[in-house]
Design an enzyme around this catalytic site. Structure first.
Site, short mmCIF file in Angstrom:
data_model
loop_
_atom_site.label_atom_id
_atom_site.label_comp_id
_atom_site.label_asym_id
_atom_site.label_seq_id
_atom_site.Cartn_x
_atom_site.Cartn_y
_atom_site.Cartn_z
N GLU A 192 0.85 -1.18 0.00
CA GLU A 192 0.00 0.00 0.00
C GLU A 192 0.90 1.24 0.00
O GLU A 192 1.88 1.31 0.74
CB GLU A 192 -0.87 -0.04 1.25
N LEU A 194 1.60 4.85 1.08
CA LEU A 194 1.20 5.80 2.11
C LEU A 194 2.12 7.02 2.03
O LEU A 194 3.33 6.88 2.26
CB LEU A 194 1.31 5.18 3.51
N ASP A 221 14.06 -3.51 13.88
CA ASP A 221 15.00 -2.60 13.21
C ASP A 221 14.46 -1.18 13.33
O ASP A 221 14.34 -0.45 12.34
CB ASP A 221 15.16 -3.01 11.74
#
Length: 293
Positions: free
Chosen positions: A95, A97, A196
């Site tokens: 997706e 964003l 991370d």
């Protein structure tokens, strides 16, 4: 014909079931490992990571990590669309964003604490993944001390030895591994970790709400995520205050965070070399001094 013009119709067909050559792309650059693209066709926009063929497992584990974080239901991640491979490239489609660097850091702290409330019976994960371009072994383990000694600190030291970093780093690293019970005696919950979490892997949507991405997921001590937020900076006092209000950290975290960040510095040594060897030695010496040498 560019590689993108060959690959993107394939990706669009994978997404929609219908091939097309009518689309717009923007090259978003990328890090040291992958190329990043913004793909638009019709009213749809996607974020794509491209890599040379052979990295399919890396993208599959990243997709699985994003899905695990999303399943916790407490902090937003980009939705996974698909993972695949052509003759020349592997790809991960997410997706798209539009993200900003600033937003509600207090909310990010609270949501991270809520994420860490998602726990497992054992440390590790159901699959290996990567930290940057480095393999990250996650075979489940009942002991956090053993997990950190073998799958994290010991694994990175072995990689460093293979790259020629011998001598003091290996000698002091082995001594630190022997003394780990003196540092990791707090029996942490096996929390779901991003793995991370530096500032480059946290953004904010148009409403200022946090979005995390590029994970190296596993279950482990929540302090490991918090430690990395401190390694390169970029997180405000509002973030840490909100986290501690939601789930206070133990005072000994201030010592353990050096151990957890040593893993990332060793990884940077193995990826980039240079001054990271001296930084790793200094951190190891600091930890050994805490343990009486």
């Amino acid at each position: 014909m560019t590689a993108e013009s060959e690959i993107l119709p394939h990706i669009i067909q994978r997404i929609t079931g219908t091939p097309t050559t009518t689309y717009r792309i923007a090259n978003l650059g990328g890090g040291c490992i992958n190329q990043a693209l913004k793909l638009c066709f019709g009213d749809q926009t996607y974020f794509i990571k491209l890599a040379q063929t052979g990295n399919l497992e890396m993208f599959e584990s990243e997709a699985a990590g994003l899905e695990a974080l999303a399943a916790a239901g407490v902090i937003r991640t980009p939705g996974v669309i698909c993972v695949g491979m052509t003759e020349t490239h592997t790809y991960l489609v997410l997706e798209y964003l539009p993200l900003k660097n600033t937003g509600d850091q207090a909310l990010a702290g609270r949501q991270l604490a809520a994420l860490h409330r998602t726990t497992n019976r054992r440390y590790g994960w159901n699959r290996d993944n990567t930290i940057g371009a480095t393999p990250q072994p996650n075979e489940p383990c009942d002991s956090w001390i053993d997990f950190w000694r073998e799958r994290r600190l010991g694994f990175q030291l072995t990689l460093a030895a293979q790259q020629g970093y011998q001598g003091l780093l290996q000698e002091r690293g082995a001594r630190l591994q022997e003394k780990l019970p003196g540092l990791l005696d707090h029996c942490p919950a096996a929390s779901l970790l991003h793995g991370d979490l530096w500032s480059g892997n946290l953004g904010y949507d148009g409403n200022g709400e946090p979005v995390i991405y590029d994970p190296a997921v596993y279950y482990g001590d929540r302090e490991a995520d918090l430690a990395m937020t401190e390694l390169f900076g970029g997180f405000s006092s509002r973030f840490y205050r909100a986290y501690n209000e939601a789930w206070p950290l133990d005072s000994d975290y201030q010592i353990r965070k050096t151990l957890y960040n040593l893993y990332h510095i060793l990884n940077h040594l193995n990826l980039f070399g240079g001054h990271y060897e001296q930084q790793a030695l200094a951190m190891t010496d600091r930890l050994l001094a805490e343990l009486g040498g």
